[in-house]
Design an enzyme around this catalytic site. Structure first.
Site: not given
Ligand code: NAD
Ligand code: UDP
Length: 340
Positions: A32, A124, A148, A152, A178, A198, A297
């Protein structure tokens, strides 16, 4: 074989499109565009030298999903679409339950009606909550500490119930640690809107001069240098894990037709180690201040990778310097992300 990739225009989804196109699959993306841009898909096509189909739409729109699954004769779904920011989920929990839980429920209903029952789901490491022992194995208790993570876990439970109800489903749940980095071409990468939540995108913006300094959340954790330790995984390794997981679906039988597996490297790096590694890759100084811990955290989080090796014959290959160099390459080539 045609794979529907929901959220395929996003950070991880766009890299996944490249991996599946390169492996010879046809790809249909449903997105979307709430957090992405179609430029990522044009670039994915450029990298792979193949075309994909883009359908703008929402996973919550069951009729649309069902129609496109049938029209494109999709055989499997990789489901990335959803919202992913922990802090935002505490402010807007209903948006998270709507997008992530109801969205997945509608998608699954559409799949059931269209007779498509092979699924890979983006979960996740957040589902584990506060680690009781490290490394985190898949058997660790599931006790997420924010909305969040709870969305999941609810989806994971829904998937386990669905698989148990009907041996025709084959489901792979992938628990990401990550994800960082970018495709080596520098054509696709992470392009967050607004202030990054992040670590890696924040460090990147300090290196490129968009932000003055990094706030390091806490230097009094019981870790080797007092800062938080995480398992950073290169996004290309991560999406290669999806291809292996997709192949593993065909080995599942009706009694055991759903698996959950960690996708991480098994190595943890502290915030300060990430800063140093990025300084080396970028040849820039990353200024930082220590500030109080961020609520919610944990000190340390890293994966046990044995199950991924055994079940998927997969392990991450790229190292921390690759993650930093590829991120820096992406940022240097696209200082304003996809809006360049
Ligand atoms: P992202 O936001 O870059 O990608 C998600 C995509 O989904 C986007 O393009 C957004 O436009 C689309 N989207 C959101 N809601 C929608 C809906 N209702 N219908 C259709 N499209 C929709 O995120 P990402 O980092 O690529 O993450 C992808 C998946 O991986 C997510 O489910 C996220 O929770 C999971 N994940 C990500 C991380 C991370 O750190 N990036 C870590 C763990 C899990
Ligand atoms: N972190 C930080 N400063 C920032 C963002 C993250 O010090 O601006 C630290 C955070 O406390 C964690 C690590 O970096 O220890 C990774 O954080 P992130 O948000 O990337 O991932 P997550 O917490 O989801 O593992």
């Amino acid at each position: 074989m045609t794979i529907l990739i929901t959220g395929g225009a996003g950070y991880i989804g766009s890299h996944c499109c490249v991996t599946f196109l390169d492996a010879g699959y046809d790809v249909v993306v449903l997105d979307n565009l709430s957090n992405s841009n179609t430029a990522s898909l044009t670039r994915a096509e450029e990298i792979s030298g193949r075309k994909l189909v883009f359908e703008q739409g929402d996973v919550r729109d069951q009729a649309t999903v069902e129609t496109l699954l049938k029209r494109h004769e999709c055989t499997a779904v990789i489901h990335f679409a959803g919202l992913k920011a922990v802090g935002e989920s505490t402010r807007y929990p209903l948006a998270y339950y709507d997008n992530n839980v109801i969205g997945t429920h509608r998608l699954l209903s559409a799949m059931a009606n269209a007779g498509v029952r092979d699924l890979i789901f983006s979960s996740s490491a957040t589902v584990y909550g506060e680690p009781q022992q490290l490394p985190l194995t898949e058997e660790h208790s599931l006790n997420p500490v924010n909305p969040y993570g709870r969305t999941k876990l609810i989806v994971e439970d829904m998937l386990r119930d669905l698989a148990a109800s009907d041996p025709g489903w084959r489901i792979g749940i992938l628990r990401y640690f990550n994800p960082v980095g970018a495709h080596a071409s520098g054509l696709i990468g992470e392009d967050p809107l607004g202030v990054p939540n992040n670590l890696m995108p924040f460090i990147t913006q300090v290196a490129s001069g968009r932000r003055e300094k990094l706030n390091v959340f806490g230097n009094d954790y019981e870790t080797r240098d007092g800062t938080g330790v995480r398992d950073y995984i290169h996004v290309v390794d991560l999406v290669e894990g999806h291809l292996r997981a997709y192949h593993a679906l065909s080995n599942l039988d009706g009694r055991d037709n759903c698996f959950a597996v960690n996708l991480g490297t098994g190595d943890g790096y502290s915030v300060l180690e990430m800063v140093k590694a990025f300084e080396r890759a970028s040849n820039r100084i990353i200024s930082y201040d220590f500030v109080p811990r961020r609520a919610g955290d944990v000190a340390e989080c890293f994966a046990d990778t044995k199950k991924a090796q055994e079940l998927l014959s997969w392990s991450a290959e790229r190292e921390l310097h690759n993650m930093c160099e590829d991120t820096w390459n992406w940022v240097c080539k696209n200082p304003k992300g996809y809006s360049d």
